[in-house]
Design a protein around this motif. Structure first.
Motif: not given
Lengths: 160, 928
Positions: B66, B86, B89-90, B107, B124
């Motif tokens: 991040s 994405a 991270l989802s 995010v 997201l």
């Protein structure tokens, strides 16, 4: 609120405060004697707080300048006060507050009489009798709860 | 080139507690942006953390990732890379809650990238809505979630709008129940934009409910709050949100009305703001539907509230609401206005208890729109006009005229013009000053709209009023009106009001005072100054009047000096003055005004001007010696040092006048001029002059002369100043005037010896003088009354810090002065100084409370001066307010007893102060 949770007079009529007394040139002249007058006594008691509302006795017209009599030569002062409603249970407390305030602020030579304005309270004679009775007034002032409330009423401003 | 690798052992050794990961993330981000490392490689090498079975390691990996995303420039990631990240991270958002909160930071960085594909944004946001319960997060994580929404809506507006009500619902669910003021402040700012962009549809009421639960904002900022969030800022943010779309109108108005009825002031204030700002976005129909209730509530507040600020807010809100109603159906609006007018017109009698409240309500309505202004003026104007005509009391007439003029100024120009004009014309002629003031003020506002004939009539009245002897308040109103009209009609004023006439006495004085008020108008300056010059050199009376006004005028408008210099005013004046007879008695006021005017002119002139004009004036043969001294001192006092040092000074003349003149003013101004010269003279000239002065320093004028010589020398810190000071102090026991002299040395109020007059004023000269004198006074074993009063008089103009620093040394003298001095002036100074110190909480008093309090207490019955008694009681009153109960309690009995005598004082002012103070002492330890 000192007694109970409900307001006795929920919607009192409010009156405009009088302006501060303007100082005259004579008052600055040390050689002229200023006698005690109605307005001076009124100024002492007009800012006493009502035990029920966050308002002064002047704003509620409980005390009025016209209802004060003063006789300088006889050392006599008479104050009439008008409860906002005829069955006001605070009448004695208001009368006591006025008495105590005058007792503390006026020279001891004055005899002060505090009474309910005739015809404005259901138990007028009873309240007048209580306020005129030195013994009962002294006893009331010994009561720590009562003196606390009276002090709150006559405290014009907090100490810094 | 080989790609830089990430040290795996270093990665594995990372912990959340230290900030080493920040350095690593910066390094990786810079490698990626310089293309030395690809994002795939970086993620691959971080696999040991990102895929670790321990959630702490995964959390650290996601946090690192991040942070890398935050540090990367937005162009570094391709849409494909962004899509992969994405998706990753989802998944992480669904992971352990610690990992999820770290993923939120990633995010946030990702949704800020314009390269993020539409699907990625939606994916997201959907995962956040479904898997992150906002209310269960920490304050900072909730803040990140709100930032994600903000960023998504700003950068990917279309994608977010395509989510429709899902996004709205998600946001509502997330913000619901938020309690942190910092987050709320952020939300209130963002939601204003959010509400403008999204369509709430059937979720309008839900959104309103979520927001309205904060209304009214009840928040008390902690005194040490670093964020500086105030209740007002939060309330205003919420109000802007609630009024940002018109759809909230039907919900907001009833809410505002409910809260306006509350007993809490903040609820009333916020409700009034909501009603006012709602006018910017809500439909007028909503206001119309609630108009009866709004009116009833506002009227109740305006009539009954004892709070002037709240009343004025109600009136302001009323103006806005009526303005909004005027946008709707005209007929309905007319009916509403007329209903209100009918309700209130009965109160428009000046002795009615509700006159002011009713007239201010009608005035607020009149200001709302042109139509309301006209409607109110048409209905109320004639009513007030009639009342005014039949009212006998001029005070009430003045109030009514003032009110009528306010209606005239609030959009009612046409319908009220004629009646206002005729009533003002009548008022001007009234013998009552209050009514006449209103008349003049009113006409000044009307001048631009009335007929030429009416204006000429008014100007004629002004012309007569300008020269008439009238009370000060009326004069002020006349001058203001004249100034206002002269701005708009300069030629007419010149022709009709200020036309040249032969005036004398008080008429001339009044005329010149009016002229002086016009000097700041460009059109008038030249002619005003010309008139002043003309009268100054015409005759003695005219000159006296003109110079008196001129000295005031030059003080207020220094720029006008240049006009006088250009016209050689000084030359003309000296020619006129030197011809006045020798024995003619001249009023002191004239000499003073002459001297003051000359000082003001000469002060700002260059040295050669000063030198030339002084030579010209001193070379002229004045028949009257007083005039000569007043003129020359006017030029000498403001002389620059270089002019004085060029031997241009009339030392002998001044010394003679100072010692021998029968006129007090002449003696006084000569002494001041002498001091000014001694302050500026060269060292070698000074000693000779001082020797001459010393020889002649005897007799009646000795103390005054020594005082001013000392002042001239002490201010420039000249060593001989101390010899002169000692000379004064030596005389202290014999002459009571010496104490006043010592005070004069330190007094800077007269501004003769000042930097404006080019004097040498050394820093700290007052402190040095004070210490020198106090050291001398302290040496006296048995100080006399004169010594003690000198202590007080010296303290008057000494800087307070110097007194504080030397208080222990002078304490004995201060106490002796309080005990024994019969001099009211000295006592008042000491009492006021002590009161100031008590107020400022200076320890010097607190440490010596008993010594001081008992002595001050004795002065509460000081017979010969009520001012001393008042100051003493004020001092004790201040002690009561400053010091703690335990410090005061030991003295309670004594103070109450002593104040018991004061409450029977012969003066009412003393009694009042004593009663107030005594009541405080009674309550000192009383139960409250």
């Amino acid at each position: 609120m000192p007694f109970g949770d409900e307001l006795e007079n929920q919607n009192p009529t409010l009156y405009v405060k009088t302006a501060d007394r303007s100082v005259t040139e004579e008052e600055y002249d040390d050689s002229i004697v200023d006698p005690f007058d109605q307005r001076e006594i009124f100024d002492l008691i007009r800012n006493i707080n009502d035990p029920e509302h966050p308002l002064t006795l002047e704003e509620l017209h409980v005390v009025q300048q016209d209802l004060i009599t003063i006789q300088n030569e006889k050392n006599y002062i008479h104050v009439s006060f008008t409860p906002t409603i005829p069955h006001c249970s605070m009448a004695t407390l208001i009368g006591l507050s006025i008495r105590v305030k005058l007792l503390r602020c006026l020279p001891s030579r004055f005899k002060v009489k505090v009474e309910v304005t005739p015809g404005t309270h259901n138990s007028e004679s009873q309240v007048n009798k209580q306020l005129a009775d030195k013994e009962r007034v002294a006893a009331a002032l010994e009561n720590s709860h009562l003196i606390k409330i009276i002090n709150q009423c006559i405290e014009s401003r907090k100490r810094g | 080139m080989e790609a830089p690798s990430i040290d795996r052992t270093r990665l594995e050794a990372l912990t959340r507690e230290n900030d080493a990961y920040l350095e690593i993330s910066k390094k990786i981000a810079s490698d990626i942006s310089s293309k030395a490392l690809s994002i795939q490689d970086a993620v691959d090498q971080m696999g040991c953390l990102l895929l670790s079975p321990e959630h702490q390691k995964r959390d650290l990996g996601v946090l690192l990732l991040s942070d890398i995303l935050h540090n990367l420039p937005s162009a570094c990631l391709s849409p494909e890379q962004a899509a992969v990240l994405a998706a990753f991270l989802s998944e992480k958002l669904k992971d352990h809650h610690q990992v999820a909160t770290s993923a939120l930071k990633g995010v946030l960085a990702l949704v800020g990238l314009p390269n993020l594909p539409p699907d990625g944004t939606v994916q997201l946001l959907t995962i956040i809505f479904n898997h992150i319960s906002c209310q269960q997060q920490l304050q900072l994580d909730r803040y990140v979630i709100f930032q994600i929404y903000h960023s998504a809506l700003t950068v990917h507006t279309k994608e977010v709008q395509s989510m429709g009500l899902d996004f709205v619902y998600g946001v509502i669910s997330s913000i619901e129940g938020e309690r942190d003021p910092k987050n709320l402040m952020y939300l209130f700012q963002w939601l204003q934009a959010f509400l403008q962009v999204v369509d709430l549809q059937h979720l309008t009421e839900e959104m309103f409910d979520v927001l309205s639960c904060y209304f009214p904002v009840d928040f008390k900022a902690p005194p040490t709050s670093p964020t500086l969030i105030t209740r007002e800022a939060l309330a205003m943010g919420l109000c802007r949100c609630l009024t940002s779309i018109s759809a909230f109108g039907p919900f907001s108005i009833p809410l505002a009305l409910e809260k306006l009825d509350s007993a809490l002031k903040i609820a009333k204030v916020d409700a009034l703001h909501l009603l006012k700002f709602g006018c910017l976005s809500y439909e007028s129909e909503v206001y119309y539907q609630n108009s009866i209730e709004i009116w009833a509530q506002l009227q109740k507040e305006i009539f009954a509230s004892p709070d002037a600020q709240l009343r004025s807010q109600c009136l302001d809100t009323l103006t806005h609401v009526m303005g909004k109603l005027s946008e709707g159906d005209r007929k309905n609006f007319e009916n509403t206005v007329l209903d209100i007018v009918v309700t209130l017109r009965g109160n428009l009698l000046p002795d009615s208890r509700l006159f002011h409240q009713s007239s201010s309500i009608l005035l607020s309505i009149a200001k709302a729109s042109d139509l309301s202004g006209r409607l109110v003026a048409e209905r109320v104007g004639p009513l007030i006009e009639n009342t005014l005509k039949i009212t006998p009391d001029p005070q009430q007439k003045a109030t009514l005229l003032h009110t009528l003029m306010e209606f005239f100024q609030a959009n009612g120009a046409d319908s009220l013009r004629d009646c206002c004009s005729s009533l003002c014309a009548q008022a001007i002629l009234s013998s009552d000053p209050h009514l006449a003031v209103e008349g003049f003020q009113g006409f000044a506002s009307l001048a631009g709209v009335v007929s030429d004939e009416a204006r000429q009539g008014f100007l004629l009245s002004l012309h007569q009023a300008v020269v008439a002897p009238l009370p000060a308040a009326l004069k002020l109103a006349i001058h203001n009106s004249l100034h206002k009209i002269a701005e708009a009609f300069p030629n007419e004023v010149k022709l009709r009001v200020l036309r040249n006439e032969t005036l004398t006495g008080s008429g001339l004085e009044a005329y010149l005072a009016a002229l002086a008020e016009m000097v700041d108008l460009e059109n008038f300056q030249a002619s005003v100054m010309e008139t002043f010059i003309k009268y100054s050199i015409q005759d003695l009376d005219g000159s006296a009047a003109a110079l008196r006004q001129l000295s005031d005028l030059l003080g207020k408008h220094p720029e006008t000096v240049a006009v006088l210099v250009e016209n050689d005013f000084l030359g003309q004046l000296v020619s006129f003055l030197k011809g006045l007879e020798a024995l003619r008695a001249l009023p002191e006021g004239f000499l003073r005004a002459l001297n003051q005017t000359l000082q003001l002119i000469a002060r700002h002139q260059p040295a050669d001007w000063q030198s030339a004009n002084y030579k010209a004036a001193s070379g002229s043969r004045f028949l009257n010696e007083n005039l000569q001294v007043s003129t020359l001192t006017g030029l000498v006092i403001p002389m620059t040092i270089s002019v004085v040092q060029d031997h241009l000074h009339p030392m002998d003349l001044l010394l003679n006048a100072a010692l021998n003149s029968p006129e007090e003013f002449v003696r006084d101004i000569s002494l001041k001029a002498l001091a000014s010269l001694l302050n500026k003279l060269k060292e070698e000239d000074l000693n000779g002059n001082l020797a001459t002065i010393r020889q002649r320093c005897e007799g009646n004028g000795k103390i005054s002369l020594a005082t001013w010589v000392t002042k001239g020398l002490v201010t420039r810190n000249h060593p001989t100043g101390w010899q002169w000071t000692d000379l004064l102090l030596d005389c202290l026991a014999d002459d009571s005037q010496v104490g006043r002299g010592l005070r004069t040395v330190l007094d800077e109020s007269q501004r003769v010896l000042s930097k404006e007059n080019h004097c040498q004023i050394m820093p700290l000269y007052r402190q040095k003088f004070f210490i020198h004198c106090m050291n001398r006074l302290n040496r006296e074993q048995t100080p006399t009354e004169a010594h003690l009063s000198a202590v007080g008089l010296l303290m008057e103009n000494t800087p307070k810090m110097a007194i504080v620093n030397h208080f222990p040394k002078i304490f004995r003298l201060v106490l002796l002065c309080l005990e024994k001095s019969p001099d009211p002036e000295a006592l008042v100074v000491i009492l006021q100084t002590i009161t100031d110190f008590v107020k400022g909480g200076e320890a010097i008093i607190e440490d010596r409370l008993e010594d001081i309090l008992v002595r001050v207490l004795d002065l509460t019955v000081f017979q010969s001066s009520m001012v001393v008694r008042l100051c003493a009681i004020t001092c004790i009153h201040q002690m009561t307010k400053t010091y703690k109960t335990y410090q005061l309690l030991p003295f309670k009995g004594r103070v109450v007893e002593q104040l018991g005598i004061c409450v029977d004082d012969r003066k009412r002012l003393v009694r009042r102060k004593a009663m107030e103070c005594r009541a405080l002492w009674f309550l000192l330890d009383a139960p409250l």
